[in-house]
Structures are given as C-alpha cells and as structure tokens.
Write an enzyme that holds these catalytic residues in place. Structure first.
Site, mmCIF file in Angstrom:
data_model
loop_
_atom_site.group_PDB
_atom_site.id
_atom_site.type_symbol
_atom_site.label_atom_id
_atom_site.label_comp_id
_atom_site.label_asym_id
_atom_site.label_seq_id
_atom_site.Cartn_x
_atom_site.Cartn_y
_atom_site.Cartn_z
ATOM 1 N N TYR A 181 0.651 -0.988 -0.129
ATOM 2 C CA TYR A 181 -0.087 0.172 0.056
ATOM 3 C C TYR A 181 1.007 1.227 -0.300
ATOM 4 O O TYR A 181 2.103 1.810 0.798
ATOM 5 C CB TYR A 181 -1.043 -0.378 1.274
ATOM 6 C CG TYR A 181 -1.844 1.331 0.824
ATOM 7 C CD1 TYR A 181 -2.730 1.532 0.975
ATOM 8 C CD2 TYR A 181 -1.165 2.818 1.894
ATOM 9 C CE1 TYR A 181 -3.625 2.736 0.819
ATOM 10 C CE2 TYR A 181 -2.233 3.666 2.014
ATOM 11 C CZ TYR A 181 -3.149 3.274 1.317
ATOM 12 O OH TYR A 181 -3.587 4.488 1.213
ATOM 13 N N GLU A 238 -3.400 7.635 -4.657
ATOM 14 C CA GLU A 238 -3.137 6.508 -3.492
ATOM 15 C C GLU A 238 -2.819 4.704 -4.627
ATOM 16 O O GLU A 238 -3.772 5.090 -5.955
ATOM 17 C CB GLU A 238 -4.099 5.895 -2.861
ATOM 18 C CG GLU A 238 -4.187 4.959 -2.341
ATOM 19 C CD GLU A 238 -5.924 4.441 -1.340
ATOM 20 O OE1 GLU A 238 -6.296 5.129 -0.895
ATOM 21 O OE2 GLU A 238 -6.938 4.082 -2.158
#
Ligand code: ADP
Ligand code: MG
Length: 375
Positions: A102, A190
């Site tokens: 992530y 993201e």
C-alpha cells in the site's frame, strides 16, 4: 473531485509510474475484442466506478478465457457497487502477483503537510490493517520545502524492500507519485495494491486520486475529467450562478441572503420540527434574475414542498427586493407555496407590495419559519 482508476492510471503513466496494460470498454462486445487484441491468456475485468471496495463487491474478476471475458464483462457492466452503477470497465493484463503493498500521499491536517503512508500489508484488507494493526502502516510527513529528494525516497523505500533493485524502483515511484500529487493539487494519490511481480518488478495495479475542488480552476486538464453525479450537477449549476449551495434531505427549500442568516434559518426550521432541503446563500442585491436562478435551483429538487425566502435588507432595500421577487415570479411557473420574510431597510414598503400576491408574507423570522413548517 474523484476520478476513475483508468483516468488515474493515465496520469500515472504520464508521470512514468509503471502500470499494467489495460483497455477501456463500455460494452461487453468491446471487452471481448480487447481480449483478442491484447493477446494475453489471462486478463482481469474491472468495474470503473468512483468508489473503492470493487474487488469485495464482485467488480474485479480474473478471466482465463475469451468466454470468461464476455461473461464477466456482461455481469459487471450494469451492476451496482455502493450506489454507483457500473457503466465502464477495463480489461487489464493479469499481473503475476508475488506480494501486495500500500502506498499513498494525502493531506495531513495534523502535520499541516502532505503525508506518505506505506504498508507491506496492502490489498483489499487495508482498512482492517489500519484498524487492528496500525503499526504496520508507516507514516512520514513530507516537508514541502524539501519534498522527496533521492536520499529520502531511498530511506522510505528501505522500510518495505531489502533488494536494492526493488528499493530503486520504489524510490522512483515515490518521487513520481509525489510530483504528480503536488503538480495536480491532489488531496489523495493512492496505489493499493502496488504489487511486486514474480519477475521482480513493481507495478501499480490499482490507482485512486482525488483532487482539491478549490484548485480545479487552475487544473483544466483535471477538471475536464469531472463526471458529476446528479447531486454534483446541481451543485455545479449553483457554483456557476455564484451561489453557495449545499443539498440536504428535507422538504423546505431555503433562499437566504448571507451565510449566517442561512445557517440561522436552517437551525430555526429544525427547532420548529421541519427539515431544510438545502443551504442556499444568494448573496446581496435584489436582481430578479438571481431569484429566478435560485428558484430554478430549488425546483430541481422534487422533495421541495415549500420555499422560504428570508431576506435581510441592509444596503439592498426591502422594497427593491419585493419588486425583484414580483418580477421574478412572473416568469417562474410553480404551485409551490412561497413564504417571504423581509426585514431591514424599507421593510414595511416591501411587505406592502407583496400583500395580496401569491406570496405568504411574514413579519418575523419565527412567524415565517412556522408558516413554512406548518404549510
Ligand atoms: P478495489 O481496491 O476497488 O477492490 P483493486 O483494483 O485493488 O480494486 O483490485 C482488487 C484486487 O484484485 C487486488 O488487490 C488484486 O489482488 C486483484 N487485481 C486487481 N487488478 C489485477 C491485475 N491487473 N492482475 C492481477 N490481479 C489484480
Ligand atoms: Mg484497490
């Protein structure tokens, strides 16, 4: 403002961040053709909607044959994910995933800067990781004057990778993603997941970006990607007309001059047991066109059962406002009751002009709100 994964991936590509090959499709037939053209044995069919959690909702499917692609494209197109209907899909190269990470940049109010968040536990369960094992998410505020020079990028990258080749790939991705985030006035950039492939490469197989609405005026390339929802279309119309407008759930449409008075009007509606349909500050001036635009805005909402116009006449005189209202309502076709409260300069003259017309005229704010709520 949010954009779709494929749009974010286009931006990633233009900044040199590696993404897999993908083709955008609107119809199942296009997906089958894309599969033929891509000439890859395995592809992933992915819903393009402005929300996350597509994988868990069944909007991301691995297809191992041409028939799979047709089947999945047909079932994903038209499905609903968190109130969004899927109108577009991408057919993506299936990546040979060895692990999922992530990475994101966001605006952090506490450190008053951009913040980098990274985790080796990326993928569909990142919310779970954040809730139960927050220590597995590394957070680094970025000093805007320093940004992310090479030494910092490598320092961050070493938190997730040991192998120097991967550290260098990661460092480069961090620098490019940060540059994209800053250049485009993003509030979030993201990658979840950023994957390490079996071949040892890092690829962004998901991409999410949101942008600061207040900066869109200087980001025409980003603004052009805007796909408004029905509610956002109405807010965009309000913005274009120079109003401050927020849509709410109730039945009483409010038209008020001044944000403070608008807030007080909403409070009083609630106090008397009603529900405001909106916040609307139309600003100063008695221009009838403004009233027409504002009424058009309120009447777009089918829930509005009554309109409450609450005007404080300071520099704008109440008799001018009354004459503006009369002119405006000559051109507005609606049966909805309209309660008007005028106070301030020349209020008596203003009220006098509205007597015997289609308006329900109140003297005090309390009276006006009662009339609107009990209408
Ligand atoms: P969402 O975050 O909306 O659930 P993602 O794009 O992250 O959607 O996809 C969910 C999961 O599907 C990923 O975590 C990954 O495991 C898998 N996946 C997505 N795209 C690909 C791809 N191109 N190749 C292989 N697996 C993929
Ligand atoms: Mg994802």
């Amino acid at each position: 403002m949010k954009i779709h994964e494929y749009q974010a991936k286009n931006l990633f590509s233009s900044y040199g961040i590696p993404v897999e090959k993908y083709v955008l499709c609107n119809l199942a037939g296009e997906a089958t053709k894309a599969y033929d053209d891509m000439a890859m044995p395995r592809v992933v069919v992915k819903a393009q909607v402005l929300t996350g959690g597509r994988g868990k909702a069944g909007g991301v499917k691995l297809a191992k044959s041409r028939d799979d692609v047709t089947l999945y494209a047909g079932s994903i197109l038209g499905m609903t994910i968190k109130e969004y209907t899927v109108e577009k899909i991408i057919v993506s190269e299936a990546v040979n995933i060895s692990s999922e990470y992530y990475v994101s940049f966001a605006i952090d109010r506490n450190s008053k800067s951009a913040i980098l968040m990274m985790s080796a536990e990326g993928g569909m369960d990142i919310e779970e990781v954040a809730a139960t094992t927050p220590e597995k998410i590394y957070k680094f505020p970025i000093d805007p004057l320093i940004g992310i020079p090479g030494y910092l990028a490598r320092k961050f990258a070493f938190y997730l990778f040991k192998d120097v080749a991967q550290v260098n790939q990661m460092a480069s991705i961090l620098q490019k993603l940060y540059k994209l985030f800053v250049d485009k006035d993003a509030s979030l950039a993201e990658i979840n997941p950023l994957v390490l492939t079996g071949e040892g490469n890092l690829i962004a197989i998901d991409a999410k970006m949101t942008f600061d609405d207040n900066a869109l005026y200087r980001q025409p390339q980003i603004h052009a990607l805007f796909e408004p929802t029905e509610a956002e279309k109405v807010e965009a119309y309000a913005k274009e007309k120079g109003f401050s407008f927020v849509h709410l759930e109730g039945e009483i449409g409010c038209m008020v001059n001044g944000a403070g008075l608008a807030m007080a009007t909403m409070d009083m509606i609630k106090l008397y047991g009603g529900r405001p349909a909106n916040f609307l500050d139309i600003g100063g001036s008695s221009n009838p066109n403004k009233v027409i635009d504002a009424m058009n805005l309120l009447l777009k909402d089918p829930d509005v059962k009554v309109v409450l116009i609450n005007i404080f006449g300071g520099i704008t005189r109440c008799d001018d406002v009354a004459s503006g209202l009369l002119t405006a309502f000559n051109q507005i076709e609606t049966d909805i009751p309209v309660v008007v409260r005028l106070t301030g300069t020349n209020e008596r003259e203003g009220r006098e002009m509205l007597k015997g017309t289609r308006f329900k005229v109140a003297e005090t704010m309390s009276e006006a709100v009662h009339m609107a709520v009990n209408n």
